[in-house]
Design a protein around this motif. Structure first.
Motif, PDB file in Angstrom:
ATOM      1  N   MET A   1       0.820  -1.186   0.000  1.00  0.00           N
ATOM      2  CA  MET A   1       0.000   0.000   0.000  1.00  0.00           C
ATOM      3  C   MET A   1       0.868   1.256   0.000  1.00  0.00           C
ATOM      4  O   MET A   1       0.579   2.184  -0.743  1.00  0.00           O
ATOM      5  N   GLU A   2       1.886   1.270   0.808  1.00  0.00           N
ATOM      6  CA  GLU A   2       2.779   2.435   0.858  1.00  0.00           C
ATOM      7  C   GLU A   2       3.524   2.587  -0.467  1.00  0.00           C
ATOM      8  O   GLU A   2       3.742   3.693  -0.942  1.00  0.00           O
ATOM      9  N   LYS A   3       3.879   1.443  -1.061  1.00  0.00           N
ATOM     10  CA  LYS A   3       4.569   1.475  -2.352  1.00  0.00           C
ATOM     11  C   LYS A   3       3.668   2.068  -3.432  1.00  0.00           C
ATOM     12  O   LYS A   3       4.120   2.840  -4.266  1.00  0.00           O
ATOM     13  N   GLU A   4       2.400   1.744  -3.383  1.00  0.00           N
ATOM     14  CA  GLU A   4       1.445   2.283  -4.353  1.00  0.00           C
ATOM     15  C   GLU A   4       1.325   3.802  -4.200  1.00  0.00           C
ATOM     16  O   GLU A   4       1.236   4.526  -5.189  1.00  0.00           O
ATOM     17  N   LEU A   5       1.317   4.270  -2.984  1.00  0.00           N
ATOM     18  CA  LEU A   5       1.228   5.711  -2.725  1.00  0.00           C
ATOM     19  C   LEU A   5       2.470   6.427  -3.252  1.00  0.00           C
ATOM     20  O   LEU A   5       2.374   7.478  -3.883  1.00  0.00           O
ATOM     21  N   ILE A   6       3.627   5.825  -3.021  1.00  0.00           N
ATOM     22  CA  ILE A   6       4.890   6.406  -3.521  1.00  0.00           C
ATOM     23  C   ILE A   6       4.899   6.392  -5.043  1.00  0.00           C
ATOM     24  O   ILE A   6       5.264   7.390  -5.676  1.00  0.00           O
ATOM     25  N   ASP A   7       4.446   5.278  -5.647  1.00  0.00           N
ATOM     26  CA  ASP A   7       4.378   5.203  -7.112  1.00  0.00           C
ATOM     27  C   ASP A   7       3.442   6.264  -7.671  1.00  0.00           C
ATOM     28  O   ASP A   7       3.738   6.902  -8.683  1.00  0.00           O
ATOM     29  N   LYS A   8       2.316   6.463  -7.018  1.00  0.00           N
ATOM     30  CA  LYS A   8       1.356   7.481  -7.463  1.00  0.00           C
ATOM     31  C   LYS A   8       1.972   8.878  -7.390  1.00  0.00           C
ATOM     32  O   LYS A   8       1.822   9.689  -8.312  1.00  0.00           O
ATOM     33  N   LYS A   9       2.681   9.154  -6.318  1.00  0.00           N
ATOM     34  CA  LYS A   9       3.310  10.468  -6.176  1.00  0.00           C
ATOM     35  C   LYS A   9       4.381  10.673  -7.248  1.00  0.00           C
ATOM     36  O   LYS A   9       4.486  11.751  -7.830  1.00  0.00           O
ATOM     37  N   PHE A  10       5.161   9.619  -7.516  1.00  0.00           N
ATOM     38  CA  PHE A  10       6.169   9.733  -8.571  1.00  0.00           C
ATOM     39  C   PHE A  10       5.510   9.941  -9.935  1.00  0.00           C
ATOM     40  O   PHE A  10       5.998  10.719 -10.759  1.00  0.00           O
ATOM     41  N   ASN A  11       4.412   9.264 -10.180  1.00  0.00           N
ATOM     42  CA  ASN A  11       3.682   9.460 -11.438  1.00  0.00           C
ATOM     43  C   ASN A  11       3.154  10.878 -11.552  1.00  0.00           C
ATOM     44  O   ASN A  11       3.216  11.494 -12.619  1.00  0.00           O
ATOM     45  N   ASP A  12       2.626  11.401 -10.461  1.00  0.00           N
ATOM     46  CA  ASP A  12       2.146  12.794 -10.453  1.00  0.00           C
ATOM     47  C   ASP A  12       3.296  13.759 -10.746  1.00  0.00           C
ATOM     48  O   ASP A  12       3.158  14.691 -11.544  1.00  0.00           O
ATOM     49  N   ILE A  13       4.415  13.520 -10.078  1.00  0.00           N
ATOM     50  CA  ILE A  13       5.586  14.381 -10.308  1.00  0.00           C
ATOM     51  C   ILE A  13       6.051  14.266 -11.743  1.00  0.00           C
ATOM     52  O   ILE A  13       6.362  15.273 -12.394  1.00  0.00           O
ATOM     53  N   ASP A  14       6.076  13.047 -12.281  1.00  0.00           N
ATOM     54  CA  ASP A  14       6.502  12.819 -13.662  1.00  0.00           C
ATOM     55  C   ASP A  14       5.596  13.560 -14.647  1.00  0.00           C
ATOM     56  O   ASP A  14       6.070  14.196 -15.589  1.00  0.00           O
ATOM     57  N   GLU A  15       4.281  13.522 -14.422  1.00  0.00           N
ATOM     58  CA  GLU A  15       3.339  14.235 -15.281  1.00  0.00           C
ATOM     59  C   GLU A  15       3.560  15.741 -15.212  1.00  0.00           C
ATOM     60  O   GLU A  15       3.526  16.436 -16.227  1.00  0.00           O
ATOM     61  N   LYS A  16       3.784  16.238 -14.019  1.00  0.00           N
ATOM     62  CA  LYS A  16       4.008  17.678 -13.853  1.00  0.00           C
ATOM     63  C   LYS A  16       5.314  18.108 -14.512  1.00  0.00           C
ATOM     64  O   LYS A  16       5.376  19.178 -15.138  1.00  0.00           O
ATOM     65  N   VAL A  17       6.341  17.282 -14.398  1.00  0.00           N
ATOM     66  CA  VAL A  17       7.623  17.597 -15.047  1.00  0.00           C
ATOM     67  C   VAL A  17       7.443  17.605 -16.563  1.00  0.00           C
ATOM     68  O   VAL A  17       7.938  18.506 -17.259  1.00  0.00           O
ATOM     69  N   ASP A  18       6.713  16.609 -17.106  1.00  0.00           N
ATOM     70  CA  ASP A  18       6.443  16.579 -18.546  1.00  0.00           C
ATOM     71  C   ASP A  18       5.691  17.831 -18.989  1.00  0.00           C
ATOM     72  O   ASP A  18       5.995  18.430 -20.019  1.00  0.00           O
ATOM     73  N   PHE A  19       4.692  18.225 -18.179  1.00  0.00           N
ATOM     74  CA  PHE A  19       3.933  19.434 -18.499  1.00  0.00           C
ATOM     75  C   PHE A  19       4.836  20.664 -18.510  1.00  0.00           C
ATOM     76  O   PHE A  19       4.764  21.501 -19.415  1.00  0.00           O
ATOM     77  N   ILE A  20       5.700  20.773 -17.523  1.00  0.00           N
ATOM     78  CA  ILE A  20       6.607  21.926 -17.443  1.00  0.00           C
ATOM     79  C   ILE A  20       7.571  21.929 -18.629  1.00  0.00           C
ATOM     80  O   ILE A  20       7.847  22.989 -19.214  1.00  0.00           O
ATOM     81  N   ILE A  21       8.057  20.754 -19.017  1.00  0.00           N
ATOM     82  CA  ILE A  21       8.968  20.676 -20.166  1.00  0.00           C
ATOM     83  C   ILE A  21       8.257  21.124 -21.441  1.00  0.00           C
ATOM     84  O   ILE A  21       8.792  21.913 -22.220  1.00  0.00           O
ATOM     85  N   GLU A  22       7.015  20.638 -21.637  1.00  0.00           N
ATOM     86  CA  GLU A  22       6.247  21.056 -22.818  1.00  0.00           C
ATOM     87  C   GLU A  22       5.979  22.553 -22.793  1.00  0.00           C
ATOM     88  O   GLU A  22       6.072  23.230 -23.824  1.00  0.00           O
TER      89      GLU A  22
END
Length: 80
Positions: free
Chosen positions: A1-22
């Protein structure tokens, strides 16, 4: 469960970084376009300023010729 939360946060960060790059790429392209337009506008302004100077010189030359002709007419009428 904790791993899923960390994965979700990393995915959110990854999406935001992609958005900022675009967004940065879009802004860089817009900046390049605006820089190009600025160069064109500066060139047009320089050309118009030069033409304005030429026009002023022509007006001054015409006024000088008119003044010279009027002076000749005044001298001629004084002689008569």
């Amino acid at each position: 469960m904790e791993k899923e939360l960390i994965d979700k946060k990393f995915n959110d960060i990854d999406e935001k970084v992609d958005f900022i790059i675009e967004l940065c790429q879009t802004l860089q392209a817009e900046n390049a376009d605006l820089t190009s337009k600025l160069g064109i506008l500066e060139s047009e302004l320089k050309e118009k300023t030069e033409k304005e100077g030429q026009y002023s010189e022509q007006q001054a030359a015409i006024q000088a010729k008119i003044d010279g002709l009027l002076s000749k007419l005044d001298n001629f009428s004084e002689i008569l």
